[in-house]
Design a protein around this motif. Sequence first.
Motif, short mmCIF file in Angstrom:
data_model
loop_
_atom_site.label_atom_id
_atom_site.label_comp_id
_atom_site.label_asym_id
_atom_site.label_seq_id
_atom_site.Cartn_x
_atom_site.Cartn_y
_atom_site.Cartn_z
N VAL A 261 28.24 68.92 6.50
CA VAL A 261 28.74 69.19 7.85
C VAL A 261 28.44 70.65 8.23
O VAL A 261 28.02 70.93 9.36
CB VAL A 261 30.24 68.86 7.98
N LEU A 262 28.64 71.58 7.30
CA LEU A 262 28.31 72.98 7.58
C LEU A 262 26.83 73.13 7.92
O LEU A 262 26.48 73.83 8.88
CB LEU A 262 28.66 73.86 6.37
N GLU A 263 25.97 72.47 7.15
CA GLU A 263 24.53 72.55 7.40
C GLU A 263 24.17 71.94 8.75
O GLU A 263 23.37 72.51 9.49
CB GLU A 263 23.75 71.86 6.28
N GLN A 264 24.78 70.81 9.10
CA GLN A 264 24.51 70.16 10.39
C GLN A 264 24.89 71.08 11.55
O GLN A 264 24.21 71.10 12.57
CB GLN A 264 25.29 68.86 10.51
N LYS A 265 25.97 71.83 11.38
CA LYS A 265 26.46 72.69 12.45
C LYS A 265 25.87 74.10 12.38
O LYS A 265 26.14 74.92 13.24
CB LYS A 265 27.99 72.76 12.41
N GLY A 266 25.09 74.38 11.34
CA GLY A 266 24.49 75.70 11.20
C GLY A 266 25.50 76.79 10.89
O GLY A 266 25.35 77.94 11.32
N ILE A 267 26.56 76.42 10.15
CA ILE A 267 27.64 77.35 9.83
C ILE A 267 27.56 77.75 8.37
O ILE A 267 27.30 76.91 7.51
CB ILE A 267 29.01 76.71 10.15
N LYS A 268 27.76 79.02 8.10
CA LYS A 268 27.70 79.54 6.73
C LYS A 268 29.06 79.38 6.03
O LYS A 268 30.11 79.44 6.67
CB LYS A 268 27.34 81.04 6.74
N LEU B 101 36.06 73.20 12.07
CA LEU B 101 34.71 72.71 12.34
C LEU B 101 34.65 71.76 13.53
O LEU B 101 33.56 71.32 13.92
CB LEU B 101 34.14 72.02 11.09
N ASP B 102 35.80 71.42 14.09
CA ASP B 102 35.91 70.52 15.24
C ASP B 102 35.27 69.16 14.93
O ASP B 102 34.43 68.67 15.68
CB ASP B 102 35.28 71.16 16.49
N VAL B 103 35.68 68.59 13.78
CA VAL B 103 35.22 67.26 13.40
C VAL B 103 36.44 66.43 12.99
O VAL B 103 37.50 66.98 12.71
CB VAL B 103 34.21 67.30 12.23
N ASP B 104 36.26 65.14 12.96
CA ASP B 104 37.30 64.25 12.45
C ASP B 104 37.37 64.44 10.94
O ASP B 104 36.33 64.59 10.28
CB ASP B 104 36.93 62.80 12.79
N ILE B 105 38.56 64.43 10.39
CA ILE B 105 38.72 64.64 8.96
C ILE B 105 37.92 63.60 8.16
O ILE B 105 37.41 63.88 7.08
CB ILE B 105 40.22 64.64 8.55
#
Length: 66
Positions: free
Chosen positions: A7-14, A51-55
């Motif tokens: 999920v971090l990779e999909q959102k481009g978050i470190k 991350l503003d995603v569903d758990i």
Amino acid sequence: MNRIKEVLEQKGIKQTWLAEKLGKSYNMVNAYAQNRQQPRLETLMEIANILDVDIKDLIISNKEIN
């Protein structure tokens, strides 16, 4: 098992950014992302909110593993 890394990779978050937002060390977040350690349910909920995603998007279904 979790999908935090994906999920971090999909959102481009470190991971360092997530660690800062969670108030946890980079090493702890990295352990979560590498599935060496699983976050408590409360922490997983906090990660989902940040991350503003569903758990459910952060968890690998036990049905998929078998």
